[in-house]
Design an enzyme around this catalytic site. Structure first.
Site: not given
Ligand code: GRF
Length: 204
Positions: A12-13, A92-93, A109, A141, A144, A174
């Site tokens: 959850g960062s 995967i949804l 991603h 979408t 994937l 991110e």
């Molecule tokens: C991140 O690397 C994101 O790109 C991927 O999953 C990871 C999630 O990290 N989809 P966090 O749980 O938000 O720390």
């Protein structure tokens, strides 16, 4: 103000980065609920510490993906979100879920799409000899990791990098990228002339 529902499975960062951006006033949004498919996701504690309601919907409680997707969609619908934010959500949804919330689901991603869809992106980027890597926020979408790109952030790949050092450099960008992309896409959604079209086909 955007109403968000955030889906997580782990650390959850990125959720934290979104919460922090909202707290600083950099993102005009509220998180109505954080939903996890895992009761032990550390990100749930981040939400609780931030006073955000949490909900656990364990995927193992359902006989198949459609059952899980349906329960998840019903729960989300109750919060009437503008956007559903996948932040390390490791399920995967299915197509039904994606169509129901068409154009309103974002994912982050850890690669520069369309390169390195799927998992293990940092190892694959190193093995491919990439000199540049990064992260992408895209609209989900039915295919994937394939929806329209909202924003990307780039980092250099250094000669001495291993998977951990590269992953940590990407993760740090991110955290700025996701709140910025949510703000940008949310603004486009609320301006009908520029509303993003997903074409109905689509991603995860
Ligand atoms: C991140 O690397 C994101 O790109 C991927 O999953 C990871 C999630 O990290 N989809 P966090 O749980 O938000 O720390």
């Amino acid at each position: 103000m955007l109403t968000l529902v955030v889906l997580i499975s782990g650390r959850g960062s990125n959720l934290q980065a979104i919460m922090d951006a909202i707290g600083r006033g950099d993102l005009c949004a509220r998180i109505a609920v954080v939903i996890s498919n895992r009761a032990d996701a550390p990100g749930l504690d981040r939400a609780r510490r931030g006073g955000i309601p949490t909900c656990v919907i364990p995927h193992g409680d359902f006989p198949d993906r459609d059952g899980f997707d349906h329960a998840l969609a019903e729960s989300i619908q109750g919060y009437d979100p503008d956007l559903i934010i996948l932040a390390g959500f490791m399920r995967i949804l299915g197509a039904g879920f994606v169509r129901r919330f068409d154009g309103r689901i974002l994912n982050i991603h850890p690669a520069l799409l369309p390169k390195f869809r799927g998992t293990d992106t940092h190892r694959r980027a190193l093995e491919a000899g990439e000199t540049e890597h990064g992260a992408t926020v895209h609209v989900v979408t039915e295919a994937l990791d394939d929806g329209p790109i909202v924003m990307q952030a780039r980092v250099p790949v250094l000669r001495e990098d291993d998977v951990e050092s590269l992953a940590s450099r990407v993760l740090s960008v991110e955290h700025g990228l996701y709140p910025a992309a949510i703000g940008k896409y949310g603004a486009e959604l609320s301006t009908p002339e520029t509303a993003p079209a997903t074409g109905g086909a689509g991603s995860r």
